[in-house]
Design a protein around this motif. Structure first.
Motif, PDB file in Angstrom:
ATOM      1  N   THR A 262      38.208  74.811  88.643  1.00  0.00           N
ATOM      2  CA  THR A 262      37.443  75.112  87.626  1.00  0.00           C
ATOM      3  C   THR A 262      36.036  75.994  88.165  1.00  0.00           C
ATOM      4  O   THR A 262      35.799  76.811  87.648  1.00  0.00           O
ATOM      5  N   LEU A 263      35.503  75.927  90.145  1.00  0.00           N
ATOM      6  CA  LEU A 263      34.465  76.805  89.421  1.00  0.00           C
ATOM      7  C   LEU A 263      35.325  78.239  90.071  1.00  0.00           C
ATOM      8  O   LEU A 263      35.153  79.275  89.894  1.00  0.00           O
ATOM      9  N   GLY A 264      36.948  78.254  90.406  1.00  0.00           N
ATOM     10  CA  GLY A 264      37.212  79.297  90.551  1.00  0.00           C
ATOM     11  C   GLY A 264      37.459  79.833  89.667  1.00  0.00           C
ATOM     12  O   GLY A 264      37.972  81.273  89.417  1.00  0.00           O
ATOM     13  N   LEU A 312      28.231  73.413  89.890  1.00  0.00           N
ATOM     14  CA  LEU A 312      28.269  74.064  88.723  1.00  0.00           C
ATOM     15  C   LEU A 312      26.489  74.526  88.485  1.00  0.00           C
ATOM     16  O   LEU A 312      25.776  75.785  87.874  1.00  0.00           O
ATOM     17  N   GLY A 313      26.252  73.560  87.939  1.00  0.00           N
ATOM     18  CA  GLY A 313      24.535  73.484  88.003  1.00  0.00           C
ATOM     19  C   GLY A 313      23.743  74.389  88.880  1.00  0.00           C
ATOM     20  O   GLY A 313      22.883  74.865  88.389  1.00  0.00           O
ATOM     21  N   ASN A 344      20.896  70.242  86.148  1.00  0.00           N
ATOM     22  CA  ASN A 344      20.939  71.328  85.981  1.00  0.00           C
ATOM     23  C   ASN A 344      22.120  71.752  84.483  1.00  0.00           C
ATOM     24  O   ASN A 344      22.478  73.258  84.583  1.00  0.00           O
ATOM     25  N   LEU A 345      21.825  70.985  83.268  1.00  0.00           N
ATOM     26  CA  LEU A 345      22.938  71.240  82.330  1.00  0.00           C
ATOM     27  C   LEU A 345      21.955  71.506  81.609  1.00  0.00           C
ATOM     28  O   LEU A 345      20.864  71.668  80.882  1.00  0.00           O
ATOM     29  N   ASP A 346      22.166  72.436  80.663  1.00  0.00           N
ATOM     30  CA  ASP A 346      21.633  72.980  79.243  1.00  0.00           C
ATOM     31  C   ASP A 346      22.098  71.706  78.611  1.00  0.00           C
ATOM     32  O   ASP A 346      20.833  71.609  77.244  1.00  0.00           O
TER      33      ASP A 346
END
Ligand code: PMT
Length: 415
Positions: A262-264, A312-313, A344-346
């Motif tokens: 996912t980070l990739g 990710l946030g 830190n999500l939208d």
């Protein structure tokens, strides 16, 4: 239930290949999905399947002749293509592909296609030598330049008893491309990463810690994002679902593998949706040999897995939309809001896991959708419809974000 085909006018062009009999089944499926199906058959198609078959299955008279006096009063050669929402040519022979590539308007189907200004989807089916011949490949290249969607034929044993590429694509794939052509493209240009399914954390070669996620919610999100025009990369834990057509899927097993995958992909993504149920813990030690019942320890030491969504946030790029999920058994809004802030999500989609009709493994779901400023309770619906409701919100947020930063909240969207 009304599907994406309901009320749509689909013109199906059938040409002379043995695979024409399969398309009879497709016409029947489209008609049952409440599409208005018109069929044009070439002369050679009628040698494989009778027009009566297609007339009975579509519920409409089949069109065959360029110079049919009845049809020409209605200007069929123009009206059929002009009035359709979509043209599907299946099976498409080498001859029909060559005719269309050169704009040769010498039969009803080729004239109707020239007059059409709607999406045109072509499903080649022929012997693989014919398909791979440079003439056919060049013709396909020309059709793609015209903006037609030409699907890649399947591989395997063909009617001529040769193995190779040339089989009519499967309906599961074709129907996704048809739905994409009929769906408003509000995610066009977006690059979406969706995570789905559970992770598995091995105790020994036979046993693992996991959860009840089936992947249905995540796969529905991936499929519907593709239909709405997005490029989609799916990162999937172990599930028993087929990868949706048109979607690039990376399979992973553990939380740490999911993190890497996912980070990739996160720098590439404009939208990330984390619907996977990631194991928060893994056995601190994975035994190389199967643990014997007699000597097995009665407790297992656990190590904490990385929180992928929180990472990710922290590294969220400007303009990127980060959507989380929360699987809760109580205090849905409080827990959802806590995770929205902390990670830190939208946007966060909160679902209850205490009902049989929502959350893990169910075909339906009911979501409480939260952003920084508002909450919206979505109705109970099947997971594909729920996915579409989440995309409705995400599409508005990403659009208003690029137009007017700061106007993406649920309340603002509702005004
Ligand atoms: O797959 P289905 O059977 O269709 O079921 C769907 C679902 C119930 C799995 C899905 O709708 C859902 O709720 N997914 C999130 C499940 C979950 O792990 O919730 P959570 O509250 O534990 O985690 C919150 C968020 O953090 C999630 O987006 C999760 O992906 C993420 N997370 C959690 C832990 C971790 N180590 N890393 C993470 O990224």
């Amino acid at each position: 239930m009304r599907t994406g085909f309901a009320g749509k006018k689909v013109l199906v062009g059938v040409t002379g290949s043995i695979a024409a009999f399969k398309v009879a089944g497709w016409v029947s499926t489209l008609a049952k999905a409440e599409a208005q199906v018109s069929v044009v058959m070439t002369e050679s198609a009628c040698r494989f399947v009778t027009p009566l078959t297609f007339a009975a299955l579509s519920g409409n008279q089949v069109h065959r002749e360029l110079f049919d006096p009845g049809g020409e009063e209605r200007m069929d050669h123009i009206a059929l293509g002009r009035d359709a929402d979509l043209v599907l040519i299946a099976p498409a022979t080498a001859a029909t592909i060559a005719r269309l590539a050169n704009g040769l308007a010498d039969d009803l189907l080729s004239t109707a296609v020239l007059a059409a200004r709607v999406p045109i989807i072509i499903c080649p089916a022929m012997n693989s030598r014919m398909y791979l011949h440079p003439a056919t490949q060049e013709n396909i290249g020309r059709l793609k330049k015209f903006g037609y969607q030409v699907l890649t034929p399947g591989e395997g044993m063909m009617a001529c008893r040769e193995e190779g590429t040339g089989r009519l694509p499967e309906w599961e794939e074709v129907s996704e491309y048809l739905l994409r052509a009929l769906t408003p493209q509000d995610l066009l240009g977006e690059r979406v990463v969706v995570t789905a399914g559970p992770t598995r954390e091995a105790l020994d070669p036979a046993r693992f810690l996991s959860n009840r996620s089936s992947g249905k919610m995540g796969y529905a999100l991936a499929r519907t994002a593709f239909r709405r025009g997005a490029q989609v990369q799916l990162v999937s834990g172990p599930v028993s679902l087929p990868v949706p057509p048109g979607i690039d899927c990376k399979f992973v097993t553990t939380a740490r593998e999911m993190r890497e995958a996912t980070l990739g992909r996160s720098d590439w993504a404009t939208i990330i949706v984390k619907s996977a149920a990631v194991s928060d813990f893994r056995p601190a030690f994975e035994q190389a040999e199967k643990v014997k019942k007699e000597t097995a320890p009665r407790s297992v030491e656990l190590a904490e897995n990385p929180d992928i969504l929180a990472e990710l946030g922290k590294s969220k790029k400007k303009g990127q939309l980060l959507v989380g999920f929360a699987a809760e058994s109580a205090n849905l809004e409080g827990e959802g809001r806590r995770k929205l802030e902390k990670k830190n999500l939208d946007l966060i989609a909160v679902n209850s896991i205490t009902s049989e009709t929502t959350g893990f493994a169910a075909d339906t779901n009911q979501i409480l959708l939260l952003d920084r400023h508002g909450a919206e309770q979505l109705p109970l619906a099947d997971k594909e419809q729920v996915a579409d409701m989440i995309w409705d919100r995400a599409a508005v947020m990403i659009k208003s974000r690029s137009e007017e930063p700061g106007k993406q909240e649920i309340q603002a969207c509702r005004q």
